[in-house]
Design a protein around this motif. Structure first.
Motif, mmCIF file in Angstrom:
data_model
loop_
_atom_site.group_PDB
_atom_site.id
_atom_site.type_symbol
_atom_site.label_atom_id
_atom_site.label_comp_id
_atom_site.label_asym_id
_atom_site.label_seq_id
_atom_site.Cartn_x
_atom_site.Cartn_y
_atom_site.Cartn_z
ATOM 1 N N LEU A 1 1.010 -1.098 -0.153
ATOM 2 C CA LEU A 1 0.076 0.086 0.004
ATOM 3 C C LEU A 1 1.048 1.198 0.058
ATOM 4 C CD1 LEU A 1 -2.729 1.456 0.097
ATOM 5 C CD2 LEU A 1 -2.605 1.108 2.628
ATOM 6 N N GLY A 2 1.924 1.185 0.780
ATOM 7 C CA GLY A 2 2.953 2.231 1.017
ATOM 8 C C GLY A 2 3.604 2.527 -0.673
ATOM 9 N N MET A 3 3.862 1.505 -1.228
ATOM 10 C CA MET A 3 4.436 1.614 -2.559
ATOM 11 C C MET A 3 3.549 2.292 -3.701
ATOM 12 S SD MET A 3 6.061 -1.337 -4.952
ATOM 13 C CE MET A 3 4.478 -2.102 -5.253
ATOM 14 N N MET A 4 2.031 1.922 -3.506
ATOM 15 C CA MET A 4 0.998 2.297 -4.382
ATOM 16 C C MET A 4 0.879 3.770 -4.164
ATOM 17 S SD MET A 4 1.114 -0.132 -6.321
ATOM 18 C CE MET A 4 0.036 0.734 -7.539
ATOM 19 N N ILE A 5 0.954 4.035 -2.779
ATOM 20 C CA ILE A 5 0.681 5.544 -2.356
ATOM 21 C C ILE A 5 1.795 6.481 -3.004
ATOM 22 C CG2 ILE A 5 0.734 7.317 -0.661
ATOM 23 C CD1 ILE A 5 -0.676 5.227 1.146
ATOM 24 N N MET A 6 3.061 5.929 -3.168
ATOM 25 C CA MET A 6 3.881 6.569 -3.972
ATOM 26 C C MET A 6 3.720 6.836 -5.266
ATOM 27 S SD MET A 6 5.761 7.889 -1.296
ATOM 28 C CE MET A 6 6.216 7.504 0.369
ATOM 29 N N PHE A 7 3.167 5.526 -5.975
ATOM 30 C CA PHE A 7 3.008 5.550 -7.353
ATOM 31 C C PHE A 7 1.827 6.643 -7.725
ATOM 32 C CE2 PHE A 7 -0.106 3.420 -10.325
ATOM 33 C CZ PHE A 7 0.804 3.728 -11.559
ATOM 34 N N ALA A 8 0.774 6.506 -6.786
ATOM 35 C CA ALA A 8 -0.454 7.396 -7.040
ATOM 36 C C ALA A 8 -0.102 8.793 -7.055
ATOM 37 C CB ALA A 8 -1.343 7.169 -5.981
ATOM 38 N N PHE A 9 0.899 9.234 -6.010
ATOM 39 C CA PHE A 9 1.419 10.478 -5.652
ATOM 40 C C PHE A 9 2.305 10.930 -7.023
ATOM 41 C CE2 PHE A 9 5.350 12.765 -4.853
ATOM 42 C CZ PHE A 9 4.866 14.259 -4.664
ATOM 43 N N ILE A 10 2.972 10.200 -7.398
ATOM 44 C CA ILE A 10 3.946 10.445 -8.667
ATOM 45 C C ILE A 10 3.036 10.751 -9.852
ATOM 46 C CG2 ILE A 10 5.505 9.594 -10.490
ATOM 47 C CD1 ILE A 10 6.724 7.863 -8.115
ATOM 48 N N ILE A 11 1.934 9.895 -10.107
ATOM 49 C CA ILE A 11 1.010 10.379 -11.405
ATOM 50 C C ILE A 11 0.395 11.717 -11.076
ATOM 51 C CG2 ILE A 11 -1.261 9.387 -12.129
ATOM 52 C CD1 ILE A 11 -0.319 6.662 -12.002
ATOM 53 N N VAL A 12 -0.258 12.051 -9.928
ATOM 54 C CA VAL A 12 -0.999 13.196 -9.560
ATOM 55 C C VAL A 12 0.025 14.366 -9.763
ATOM 56 C CG1 VAL A 12 -2.246 14.422 -8.120
ATOM 57 C CG2 VAL A 12 -2.748 12.125 -8.256
ATOM 58 N N TYR A 13 1.421 14.324 -9.173
ATOM 59 C CA TYR A 13 2.155 15.101 -9.252
ATOM 60 C C TYR A 13 2.380 15.626 -10.785
ATOM 61 C CZ TYR A 13 6.556 18.084 -8.572
ATOM 62 O OH TYR A 13 7.564 18.686 -8.792
ATOM 63 N N PHE A 14 2.677 14.581 -11.595
ATOM 64 C CA PHE A 14 2.897 14.873 -13.064
ATOM 65 C C PHE A 14 1.794 15.555 -13.715
ATOM 66 C CE2 PHE A 14 6.736 12.170 -12.486
ATOM 67 C CZ PHE A 14 7.857 13.364 -13.002
ATOM 68 N N LEU A 15 0.575 15.243 -13.184
ATOM 69 C CA LEU A 15 -0.656 15.950 -13.749
ATOM 70 C C LEU A 15 -0.627 17.432 -13.481
ATOM 71 C CD1 LEU A 15 -3.478 13.267 -13.018
ATOM 72 C CD2 LEU A 15 -2.449 13.941 -15.301
ATOM 73 N N TYR A 16 -0.339 17.683 -12.066
ATOM 74 C CA TYR A 16 -0.432 19.004 -11.666
ATOM 75 C C TYR A 16 0.869 19.922 -11.220
ATOM 76 C CZ TYR A 16 -5.451 17.892 -11.035
ATOM 77 O OH TYR A 16 -6.797 17.505 -11.475
ATOM 78 N N ARG A 17 1.921 19.143 -11.170
ATOM 79 C CA ARG A 17 3.079 19.826 -10.754
ATOM 80 C C ARG A 17 3.168 20.766 -9.601
ATOM 81 N NH1 ARG A 17 7.825 18.123 -13.516
ATOM 82 N NH2 ARG A 17 7.024 17.315 -15.657
ATOM 83 N N ALA A 18 2.831 20.125 -8.558
ATOM 84 C CA ALA A 18 2.483 20.959 -7.249
ATOM 85 C C ALA A 18 3.287 20.405 -6.045
ATOM 86 C CB ALA A 18 0.857 20.748 -6.822
ATOM 87 N N PRO A 19 4.582 20.817 -5.908
ATOM 88 C CA PRO A 19 5.546 20.440 -4.726
ATOM 89 C C PRO A 19 4.841 20.513 -3.540
ATOM 90 C CG PRO A 19 6.736 21.836 -6.295
ATOM 91 C CD PRO A 19 5.255 22.055 -6.856
ATOM 92 N N VAL A 20 3.946 21.562 -3.139
ATOM 93 C CA VAL A 20 3.550 21.445 -1.936
ATOM 94 C C VAL A 20 2.749 19.978 -1.597
ATOM 95 C CG1 VAL A 20 1.099 22.438 -2.673
ATOM 96 C CG2 VAL A 20 2.299 22.849 -0.273
#
Length: 415
Positions: free
Chosen positions: A83-102
């Motif tokens: 689950l921790g691995m998939m949280i990081m995976f989900a974050f990476i996807i969302v990050y590249f969609l919105y480019r929000a470092p915060v």
């Protein structure tokens, strides 16, 4: 090579990425002339570290699969690391969609806490019990966890929105209520951290306590038999097993025996130890929360709120919604549809009101209500953020609370 080494490397790199995201947000004050360039630079460094950590995490996952001969998602240690691995995976996807470092400063700690929490469970590779020897294990658990991972990112963004928009200086009743809600959410996270620290602390000190209690079961011939089941405690026993016999106990603060006994109505494997774990989690959380309050000299929400000043609230709100919108259909497939197909194959019925099934349904209905209220009733902003935050707490109770407290057909996963 030992798979655990890759998990340790991933954990360290994730923490470095988190600190880098914090620098990206707070360090812009160091570059008054071009704060956007500072944020972009450190944002790129941070997401690069996150990806490196994720690759190390993926290496751990496949190496452990090779070591055990089956996909490593069959017990609490394996599932929570996945689950921790998939949280990081989900974050990476969302990050590249919105480019929000915060977002990284709030989403990464959720994954880090989950991985740290996983480490308190037994790490030994165990053979699959007959109920789990099915290809549906791979399909059901991985998709359900992936949906929950996107819910976690939605939770992080929702909490960010609340920290930004709640008026922590107001004394009005409505504002005070919101302040208490945010503070409780932060206490919930602190409680998990405190529990992990407690486990590591008592493990390092060599603390142990052992009990035994009678367990009755029916053998293959239909004859009821009773055996003595040993129960090992890592945390000092505030509650011993119901009608349990104390075999060995290292003194703690002068305590040489458990002061209380688990109630008789608590059923399931190691019920007394699970109750003890819950009580210790709350006590350790209160202690750590109190220490943090002494250090910052104000409520944690009030201390964290300035980090979000200058952040576009609409962007955070959109990130939270999009993450949940992505996760919902994946969770629907994994936690309901695939789960029911597997249940029909394994137990001869699609639905049986098992506690884990019930709470999976509650979670699904909750997020269905979230999407309905968001899309049909216009619940955006604070309302949407509160729903995202509460929703993930429901997810965590389904993952942790049901396994620790409530017995059922899924109890094997709560080892």
């Amino acid at each position: 090579m030992d798979s655990s080494l890759f998990l340790l490397i991933a954990f360290i790199v994730y923490n470095a990425a988190f600190l880098s995201f914090v620098i990206a947000i707070l360090g812009k004050k160091w570059n008054q002339n071009d704060p956007e360039a500072h944020i972009k630079k450190w944002g790129n460094v941070s997401i690069g570290l996150t990806i490196v950590g994720f690759l190390g995490h993926v290496s751990f996952f496949f190496l452990r699969w090779a070591e055990g001969g089956h996909i490593p998602i069959s017990n609490m240690y394996e599932f929570m690391t996945f689950l921790g691995m998939m949280i990081m995976f989900a974050f990476i996807i969302v990050y590249f969609l919105y480019r929000a470092p915060v977002l990284g400063a709030f989403a990464l700690p959720v994954g880090i806490i989950i991985i740290a929490y996983a480490s308190v469970f037994p790490k030994e590779i165990q053979p699959l019990i007959p109920a789990l020897q099915s290809y549906w294990l791979k399909i059901h658990v991985t998709t359900a966890a992936t949906g929950e991972a996107f819910f976690a990112v939605g939770f992080a963004a929702g909490l960010m929105y609340l920290l930004r928009s709640v008026n922590f200086k107001s004394k009005e009743a409505a504002d005070r209520k919101e302040q208490r809600g945010v503070e409780f959410t932060l206490f919930f996270l602190v409680m998990i951290i405190a529990f992990v620290v407690s486990i590591f602390g008592f493990n390092a000190s060599g603390y142990h306590a052992k009990f035994a209690n009678d367990v009755t079961y029916t053998d293959k011939e239909g004859i009821e038999r009773t055996i003595k089941q040993p129960v090992d405690y890592v945390l000092p026993p505030i509650f011993k097993p119901y009608q349990g016999e104390q075999l060995d106990m290292k003194p703690f603060l002068g305590m040489t025996e458990a002061p209380f006994e688990a109630p008789s109505w608590m059923k399931g494997a190691n019920a007394g130890r699970k109750l003890n774990t819950v009580v210790w989690s709350v006590l350790a959380g209160l202690i750590l929360y109190g220490l943090l309050r002494i250090v910052v000299r104000k409520p944690l929400g009030t201390a964290l709120s300035p980090m979000l000043h200058g952040i576009d609230g609409e962007d955070i709100d959109e990130i939270s919604y999009r993450a949940i919108a992505i996760g919902y259909p994946i969770f629907t497939l994994g936690a309901l549809i695939f789960a029911m197909i597997w249940a029909a194959e394994a137990w001869g019925r699609f639905w049986g009101w098992d506690p884990k099934e019930v709470w999976a349904l509650i979670t699904w209905l909750y997020y269905a209500a979230y999407l309905h209220l968001r899309l049909s009733k216009g619940w955006q902003g604070k309302k949407s953020a509160w729903l995202a935050v509460i929703g993930f707490m429901v997810v965590m109770f389904t993952l942790i609370g049901v396994n620790l407290v409530i017995a059922g057909l899924h109890s094997y996963s709560g080892v």
